[in-house]
Design a protein around this motif. Sequence first.
Motif, mmCIF file in Angstrom:
data_model
loop_
_atom_site.group_PDB
_atom_site.id
_atom_site.type_symbol
_atom_site.label_atom_id
_atom_site.label_comp_id
_atom_site.label_asym_id
_atom_site.label_seq_id
_atom_site.Cartn_x
_atom_site.Cartn_y
_atom_site.Cartn_z
ATOM 1 N N ALA A 175 80.499 19.534 -82.234
ATOM 2 C CA ALA A 175 81.292 19.969 -83.393
ATOM 3 C C ALA A 175 82.343 21.012 -83.017
ATOM 4 O O ALA A 175 83.185 21.367 -83.841
ATOM 5 C CB ALA A 175 80.365 20.531 -84.471
ATOM 6 N N MET A 202 73.694 15.382 -81.138
ATOM 7 C CA MET A 202 72.611 15.548 -82.122
ATOM 8 C C MET A 202 71.255 15.822 -81.449
ATOM 9 O O MET A 202 70.794 15.045 -80.624
ATOM 10 C CB MET A 202 72.527 14.308 -83.003
ATOM 11 C CG MET A 202 73.765 14.148 -83.875
ATOM 12 S SD MET A 202 73.958 12.462 -84.453
ATOM 13 C CE MET A 202 73.073 12.585 -85.985
ATOM 14 N N PHE A 261 67.594 22.207 -87.499
ATOM 15 C CA PHE A 261 69.016 22.352 -87.839
ATOM 16 C C PHE A 261 69.371 21.641 -89.156
ATOM 17 O O PHE A 261 69.999 22.229 -90.043
ATOM 18 C CB PHE A 261 69.853 21.801 -86.677
ATOM 19 C CG PHE A 261 71.330 21.810 -86.896
ATOM 20 C CD1 PHE A 261 72.078 22.944 -86.622
ATOM 21 C CD2 PHE A 261 71.992 20.684 -87.369
ATOM 22 C CE1 PHE A 261 73.451 22.954 -86.825
ATOM 23 C CE2 PHE A 261 73.363 20.690 -87.568
ATOM 24 C CZ PHE A 261 74.091 21.829 -87.296
HETATM 25 C C1 8X3 Z 1 75.221 20.163 -84.480
HETATM 26 C C2 8X3 Z 1 75.500 18.737 -84.227
HETATM 27 O O1 8X3 Z 1 76.661 16.646 -85.079
HETATM 28 O O2 8X3 Z 1 75.747 18.125 -86.742
HETATM 29 O O3 8X3 Z 1 76.133 20.994 -83.847
HETATM 30 O O4 8X3 Z 1 77.689 18.754 -85.549
HETATM 31 S S1 8X3 Z 1 76.440 18.039 -85.462
#
Ligand code: 8X3
Length: 257
Positions: free
Chosen positions: A145, A188, A193
């Motif tokens: 990201a 991912m 998260f």
């Molecule tokens: C986290 C991965 O793909 O959600 O940084 O951005 S994503």
Amino acid sequence: MDLEGKTVLITGASSGIGAACARAFAAAGARLILAARRGRRLEELANELGAAFGTDVLTSVLDVRERVTVGRWMRELPGAWQAISILVNNAGLARGVAPIHEGVIEDWDEMIDTNLKGLLYVTRAVLPGMVARGEGHIINIGSIAGREVYPGGNVYCATKHAVDGLSRAMGIDLLGTGVRVSSVDPGMVETEFSIVRYDGDEERAARVYAGFEPLHPGDVADAVLFCATRPPHANVREMVLMPSAQASAVHVARDTV
Ligand code: 8X3
Ligand code: NDP
């Protein structure tokens, strides 16, 4: 580089990638400062690492957004823990996937304050000691990201683009000081998260990783450890680590059955 007896500070060590990094560095013989807001999780991890590897661990309840506290915390670290050789700037989060015109401003603030300003506060507190000692390593956990953007990623992506810029800028500013800077940028990874991003909605979070094998936190920890163990003349400036089933932020090969 041999990590035996080196002091490693990991932010966001209570979960996911940070906890996996703690396990990897402990196995490599490092002593650890583990920081996050959830102290109980840190204590459990410290006990686990002590039992498994005999690791010397200092746990710190620390919110990286609190600028004054971060500076004071660093100054008040016991003398034996002051010489931090490696800082893994890992603490971070995403909140929501609202399009920019519907964005929740509190969520924007939280992401910017944690992912960008928090990383800066911790780095600013730790770096002078590294520069004075002429050795150190900052390893920033960026993201795919920080290299691409995707729908609804807006402010989270912006914070990770900023981390990418900071990693490169730090590398220039620290040239010749003996302090290395690396950026590890995963695609991912299945951690907490997405549960955090979707405000505790575990079913929605699970759908993010459905139909393919995402990275495991240990995969990222392996990459971080690789960066940290290069000989002093070599530096991994940046590493992009993706699941085999992911080609970009939006291209993922999922089983369709
Ligand atoms: C986290 C991965 O793909 O959600 O940084 O951005 S994503
Ligand atoms: P987790 O939610 O599992 O872990 C996030 C960690 O950050 C937790 O330990 C949390 O601890 C800590 N944290 C959050 N806010 C703060 C704060 N204000 N102060 C101190 N610690 C904080 O997610 P991940 O392990 O996946 O995330 C780790 C890093 O990896 C983040 O920077 C994320 O952006 C990045 N990343 C994640 C990817 C993924 O797909 N999972 C991909 C690419 C990058 P606590 O709540 O106890 O404070």
